[in-house]
Design an enzyme around this catalytic site. Structure first.
Site, PDB file in Angstrom:
ATOM      1  N   LYS A 173       0.833  -1.196   0.000  1.00 53.53           N
ATOM      2  CA  LYS A 173       0.000   0.000   0.000  1.00 53.53           C
ATOM      3  C   LYS A 173       0.871   1.250   0.000  1.00 53.53           C
ATOM      4  O   LYS A 173       1.921   1.308   0.653  1.00 53.53           O
ATOM      5  CB  LYS A 173      -0.913   0.000   1.227  1.00 53.53           C
ATOM      6  N   HIS A 304     -10.257  -8.482  -7.928  1.00 52.13           N
ATOM      7  CA  HIS A 304     -10.002  -8.006  -6.568  1.00 52.13           C
ATOM      8  C   HIS A 304     -10.549  -8.970  -5.528  1.00 52.13           C
ATOM      9  O   HIS A 304     -11.701  -9.400  -5.598  1.00 52.13           O
ATOM     10  CB  HIS A 304     -10.657  -6.634  -6.388  1.00 52.13           C
TER      11      HIS A 304
END
Length: 371
Positions: A173, A304
């Site tokens: 991230k 996803h």
């Protein structure tokens, strides 16, 4: 002729081992995530065949999905479970007043996925084989070790473990308020992994257009597989401009909740890699429609979350895809997906190939049945 005899819905709350933070938390837009709420659907036919499917929500929406599913599920009773397209339209019209995206489609998704699981089981085939697989394994990457709440040393350690476990790529991230911290973390992870390991980053929609362009240019040196969600999920124009300006591919789409919203991305040429989420866009039926459109436009595919579903759908996509490996759902299922030499193996069990655990039953907060 087989008919749907029973539908069971369950709301299940999966607690996470520790609170999870991404860029949306650091920018103050969300709180750390502590649980994932699932809507499970179990469909039984008159022949005794049984299918399961699920949808999910993070931070909000779980009770709404469950409530909508309860309103429409009775429409399945008596239908032929093989007529998935017909049944899908029936469910859409049953809830037409709330539209064809968001909670409405996410509630239908659990039912639709259960129907596909049932259909593959009736054929004694893994779902990927029923759909027409191009491969028996797919490239896999890990995200769960790269969240922003984790110190850099932990991110590096968990990345090494993922590779040792047979997972092929690592995603971390980004999206810190101070972009210099992002660059330092990406550089450190790249140096830790070496140049040959596929590396991705995910900004979780937290950059504006100017920041995304500057960061995209700064990240070019790290030879990333993609930059994910650099901008707001609905900013098709901004993503298109970014994709045209950068050499690094742009990936997005996970937050969209209908095929129509993905069509806007595709028509704007806003992504090099499209990331639909079957439970979010309404199930396998709309996912297959979108996959056809994406392939026609030459896009790569990286679904996803929900690897238990997406390993099958990715195996049936013409172009070599990626699947996201998350360990979070392991407590819900008795079976495990195998990863070998960087690839996730398609299960050889019929249907999706998963059964729910006793722990899943204990985490159930509400359930209902229709007969």
């Amino acid at each position: 002729m087989d008919r749907i005899r029973q539908v069971k819905l369950s709301s299940v709350v999966l607690p996470l081992d520790q609170p999870v933070s991404d860029a949306k938390v650091l920018t103050g837009r969300q709180r750390p995530m502590t649980e994932v709420v699932f809507l499970f659907a179990e469909i039984t036919s008159t022949s005794g065949q049984h299918g399961i499917g699920f949808s999910y929500s993070k931070r909000a929406g779980g009770p709404a999905q469950y409530a909508h599913a309860k309103e429409i599920a009775a429409n399945l009773i008596g239908e032929d479970p093989s007529d998935i397209g017909k049944v899908y339209d029936k469910l859409l019209w049953a809830g037409a007043s709330v539209g064809r995206s968001g909670v409405a489609t996410q509630a239908i998704a659990a039912l639709d996925i259960a129907l596909w699981d049932l259909k593959a089981k009736r054929a004694s085939l893994p779902l990927a084989k029923l759909l027409g697989a191009y491969r028996d394994s797919v490239r896999a990457y890990n995200t769960s070790g790269g969240f922003l709440h984790a110190p850099l040393s932990e991110v590096q350690e968990r990345a090494s473990k993922s590779l040792a476990d047979g997972i092929g790529g690592i995603k971390i991230k980004v999206g810190q308020p101070d972009t210099r911290i992002d660059l330092e973390r990406v550089r450190a992870v790249r140096e830790h992994l070496g140049d040959d390991v596929p590396l991705m980053v995910d900004a979780n929609q937290q950059w504006d257009r100017t920041t995304a362009l500057r960061m995209g240019r700064a990240l070019e040196e790290f030879d990333l597989v993609w930059i994910e969600e650099p901008l707001d999920a609905y900013d098709a124009v901004g993503h298109a401009e970014l994709a045209a300006a950068l050499d690094t591919p742009i990936a997005t789409g996970e937050m969209l909740s209908s095929v129509g919203e993905h069509v806007r991305l595709i028509e704007a040429r806003a992504a090099d890699i499209i990331q639909p989420d079957a439970p979010r866009i309404g199930g396998i039926t709309p996912f297959l429609r979108l996959a056809t459109l994406a392939d026609h436009n030459g896009l790569q595919l990286a679904p996803h979350f929900a690897m238990e579903i997406h390993v099958h759908l990715a195996a049936a996509y013409p172009r070599e895809p990626w699947v996201e490996h998350f360990e979070w759902l392991n407590p819900l299922f008795n079976e495990r997906l195998e990863t070998v030499d960087g690839r996730m193996l398609v299960p050889d069990r019929p249907g999706l190939g998963f059964t729910t655990t006793d722990q899943c039953a204990r985490w159930t907060v509400d359930s209902c049945e229709f007969r």
